[in-house]
Design a protein around this motif. Structure first.
Motif, PDB file in Angstrom:
ATOM      1  N   THR A 163      -9.861 -61.009 -67.290  1.00  0.00           N
ATOM      2  CA  THR A 163      -9.250 -60.670 -68.428  1.00  0.00           C
ATOM      3  C   THR A 163      -8.744 -61.884 -69.354  1.00  0.00           C
ATOM      4  OG1 THR A 163      -6.904 -60.636 -67.576  1.00  0.00           O
ATOM      5  CG2 THR A 163      -8.274 -58.420 -67.627  1.00  0.00           C
ATOM      6  N   ARG A 196      -9.733 -65.235 -71.343  1.00  0.00           N
ATOM      7  CA  ARG A 196     -10.759 -65.860 -72.003  1.00  0.00           C
ATOM      8  C   ARG A 196     -10.789 -67.390 -71.359  1.00  0.00           C
ATOM      9  NH1 ARG A 196     -11.385 -65.137 -78.357  1.00  0.00           N
ATOM     10  NH2 ARG A 196     -11.490 -62.811 -77.261  1.00  0.00           N
ATOM     11  N   ASP A 207      -6.524 -49.873 -70.172  1.00  0.00           N
ATOM     12  CA  ASP A 207      -6.439 -50.957 -71.122  1.00  0.00           C
ATOM     13  C   ASP A 207      -6.862 -52.098 -70.573  1.00  0.00           C
ATOM     14  OD1 ASP A 207      -5.566 -49.250 -73.330  1.00  0.00           O
ATOM     15  OD2 ASP A 207      -3.509 -49.729 -72.949  1.00  0.00           O
ATOM     16  N   GLN A 211     -10.569 -52.337 -70.035  1.00  0.00           N
ATOM     17  CA  GLN A 211     -11.173 -52.674 -71.213  1.00  0.00           C
ATOM     18  C   GLN A 211     -11.061 -54.072 -71.719  1.00  0.00           C
ATOM     19  OE1 GLN A 211     -13.149 -50.733 -73.157  1.00  0.00           O
ATOM     20  NE2 GLN A 211     -12.909 -48.800 -72.562  1.00  0.00           N
ATOM     21  N   ALA A 212      -9.916 -54.637 -71.586  1.00  0.00           N
ATOM     22  CA  ALA A 212      -9.702 -56.168 -71.899  1.00  0.00           C
ATOM     23  C   ALA A 212     -10.765 -57.029 -71.102  1.00  0.00           C
ATOM     24  CB  ALA A 212      -8.366 -56.487 -71.598  1.00  0.00           C
ATOM     25  N   THR A 272     -14.237 -56.671 -72.594  1.00  0.00           N
ATOM     26  CA  THR A 272     -14.502 -57.471 -73.626  1.00  0.00           C
ATOM     27  C   THR A 272     -14.719 -58.796 -73.189  1.00  0.00           C
ATOM     28  OG1 THR A 272     -12.961 -55.890 -75.060  1.00  0.00           O
ATOM     29  CG2 THR A 272     -13.103 -58.173 -75.833  1.00  0.00           C
ATOM     30  N   GLU A 273     -13.888 -59.256 -72.343  1.00  0.00           N
ATOM     31  CA  GLU A 273     -13.859 -60.838 -72.051  1.00  0.00           C
ATOM     32  C   GLU A 273     -15.077 -61.196 -71.310  1.00  0.00           C
ATOM     33  OE1 GLU A 273     -12.230 -63.071 -73.521  1.00  0.00           O
ATOM     34  OE2 GLU A 273     -10.976 -61.394 -74.524  1.00  0.00           O
ATOM     35  N   ARG A 300     -18.037 -59.519 -71.400  1.00  0.00           N
ATOM     36  CA  ARG A 300     -19.291 -59.490 -72.171  1.00  0.00           C
ATOM     37  C   ARG A 300     -19.513 -60.648 -73.195  1.00  0.00           C
ATOM     38  NH1 ARG A 300     -18.259 -53.072 -72.982  1.00  0.00           N
ATOM     39  NH2 ARG A 300     -19.930 -52.338 -71.727  1.00  0.00           N
ATOM     40  N   ARG A 301     -18.230 -61.349 -73.421  1.00  0.00           N
ATOM     41  CA  ARG A 301     -18.494 -62.583 -74.242  1.00  0.00           C
ATOM     42  C   ARG A 301     -19.235 -63.812 -73.819  1.00  0.00           C
ATOM     43  NH1 ARG A 301     -14.805 -62.340 -78.444  1.00  0.00           N
ATOM     44  NH2 ARG A 301     -12.818 -61.114 -78.074  1.00  0.00           N
TER      45      ARG A 301
END
Length: 192
Positions: A94, A96, A130, A133-134, A137-138, A140-141
């Motif tokens: 999670t 970055r 949550d 999901q975090a 998101t990370e 997938r970056r």
């Protein structure tokens, strides 16, 4: 981050007492190669001791793994060759910043991304949807394609796992597809 991040978690109860290189790790690697034959730089998120990473490396892929557990990384050094164990990193999926460090360790520079991100049951052990999901998101970056693997002791009843480790984010294959928006979710029955 993950609810399974310490030695106590890996050694607790009936979930990891017999954790080893199950036959399904090789089957998963073969399935990944079948679905994503051109993917070379692969990151396995939630790799535990790194058995799937090792199987991918044995098949000629440039694979890396991350787990939130320092204990899991230590076990990787005991059960894998040095070449494979050195590709198992401790990182929070999670974060970055943490994932940027993984890219650096893998030699990815500039806008270069992993060809494939594989989550190996890690979404189920997040503390909440949550957090899952975090993580999505990370990760997938840093990757171009995403594939979620869900282990289930009884493919017709994903709640089977809830009896082994209650309170986690066990979801059916259809529910995970809805949550992650992925076209492929691999459900495997556990092997012996």
């Amino acid at each position: 981050m993950s609810r399974l991040a310490s030695a106590a978690d890996f050694e607790a109860g009936n979930l990891y007492t017999d954790y080893r290189r199950y036959p399904f790790f090789a089957e998963r690697a073969d399935k990944i190669l079948e679905l994503f034959p051109t993917a070379n730089a692969i990151l396995v998120v939630g790799c535990a001791y790194g058995f799937l990473v090792d199987e991918l490396i044995l098949r000629g892929k440039t694979a890396w793994g991350i787990d939130a557990s320092l204990y899991a990384q230590g076990k990787a050094t005991e059960v894998l060759s040095f070449a494979s164990a050195s590709r198992i990193l401790v990182a929070d999926g999670t974060s970055r910043t943490g994932l940027a460090g993984v890219r650096t360790a893998a030699g990815l520079t500039g806008s270069t991304r992993f060809h494939l991100i594989v989550t190996e049951d890690v979404l189920s052990v997040c503390n909440s949807e949550d957090e899952a999901q975090a993580m999505l998101t990370e990760v997938r970056r840093i990757g171009t394609t995403f594939f979620h693997i869900l282990t289930c002791t009884n493919p017709s009843n994903p709640n089977d796992l809830d009896a082994r480790l209650p309170g986690l984010l066990w979801r059916s294959q259809a529910q995970w597809r809805t949550i992650i928006g992925a076209t492929d979710v691999c459900m495997n029955a556990e092997g012996n």
